[in-house]
Design an enzyme around this catalytic site. Structure first.
Site, short mmCIF file in Angstrom:
data_model
loop_
_atom_site.label_atom_id
_atom_site.label_comp_id
_atom_site.label_asym_id
_atom_site.label_seq_id
_atom_site.Cartn_x
_atom_site.Cartn_y
_atom_site.Cartn_z
N LYS A 103 0.85 -1.18 0.00
CA LYS A 103 0.00 0.00 0.00
C LYS A 103 0.89 1.23 0.00
O LYS A 103 1.84 1.31 0.78
CB LYS A 103 -0.84 -0.03 1.29
CG LYS A 103 -2.31 0.23 1.06
CD LYS A 103 -3.09 -0.03 2.32
CE LYS A 103 -3.07 1.16 3.24
NZ LYS A 103 -4.13 1.11 4.27
N HIS A 105 -0.19 4.41 0.47
CA HIS A 105 -0.71 5.46 1.36
C HIS A 105 -0.89 4.90 2.78
O HIS A 105 -0.57 3.75 3.04
CB HIS A 105 -2.04 5.97 0.82
CG HIS A 105 -3.05 4.89 0.72
ND1 HIS A 105 -3.05 3.96 -0.30
CD2 HIS A 105 -4.07 4.55 1.53
CE1 HIS A 105 -4.04 3.11 -0.12
NE2 HIS A 105 -4.68 3.44 0.98
#
Ligand code: OMP
Length: 214
Positions: A103, A105
């Protein structure tokens, strides 16, 4: 066979997790039985499964620092083991899991939960040829952590790349024990003792003669 092992096999059969018929495995082998841990699919079943894993773990005396559930199937299993270890054995253990995709973010990265550090106990469902578990070793190595052992529900005791079982190869190559709630011999013993299930015994034995360890 210990009483909790017999109970576990009965439970897996009742839930349709352990089935007999004709199944194609990840390795390409055609097996007369299959263990689908995804069918422990209610809260009560998952909690009970966690208690069986915890019983096997407590029996093993294995030393480790953190529980690790490899994505995807290992994730709920490691969570269930962590809960059962706390509730049944008074041990509040750190646990973590990985994502399959990183991921970019939020918290970022592929690891979630407690730090993947020190001696890692991997929790998974089944080892057949050992492909999946070898991938997990790479994740642990990349974190500079080290594997302490593997906890699985069923050891199918199938040959790996040599005359050893895939599990014996994992134990040899990584120098760690693999602990299972039950192994194929216990499943065979259970089948032999059950009037309705006895019919499946010859096929499972023939499969073991072909792909099992000698
Ligand atoms: P290996 O990577 O060959 O060790 O296969 C392990 C994986 O096969 C498991 O994580 C399962 O995804 C799957 N599997 C089962 O779930 N149950 C079985 O009884 C047999 C297999 C399998 O395909 O070998």
């Amino acid at each position: 066979m210990q009483e909790y092992q017999r109970e576990f096999i009965r439970f897996a059969i009742e839930r349709g997790v352990l089935r007999f018929g004709e199944f194609t495995l990840k390795s390409g082998r055609t097996s007369p039985y299959f263990f689908n841990a995804g069918l422990f699919n209610t809260g009560s079943a998952l909690a009970r499964l966690g208690r069986f894993y915890a019983a096997a773990l407590a029996d093993s005396n294995l030393q480790f620092d953190v529980l690790f559930g490899p994505a995807y199937k290992g994730i709920p299993l490691a969570a269930a083991v962590a809960i059962a270890m706390d509730e049944q054995h008074g041990r509040d253990l750190p646990w973590c899991f990985n994502r399959k995709e990183a991921k970019a973010h939020g918290e970022g990265g592929t690891l979630v939960g407690a730090p993947l550090a020190g001696r890692v106990l991997i929790v998974d469902d089944v080892i057949t040829a050992g492909t999946a578990i070898r991938e997990v070793m790479q994740i642990i190595k990349a974190q500079n952590a080290r594997p302490a052992g593997v906890l699985i529900a069923l050891n199918r005791e199938e040959r790996g790349q040599s005359e050893l079982s895939a599990i014996q190869e994992v134990e040899r190559d990584f120098g760690i024990p693999v602990v299972s709630i039950v192994s194929l011999p216990q499943v065979l013993e259970y089948l032999a003792s059950d009037v309705q299930l006895k019919q499946y015994l010859p096929k499972v034995e023939a499969y073991r003669a072909q792909y099992g360890i000698r």
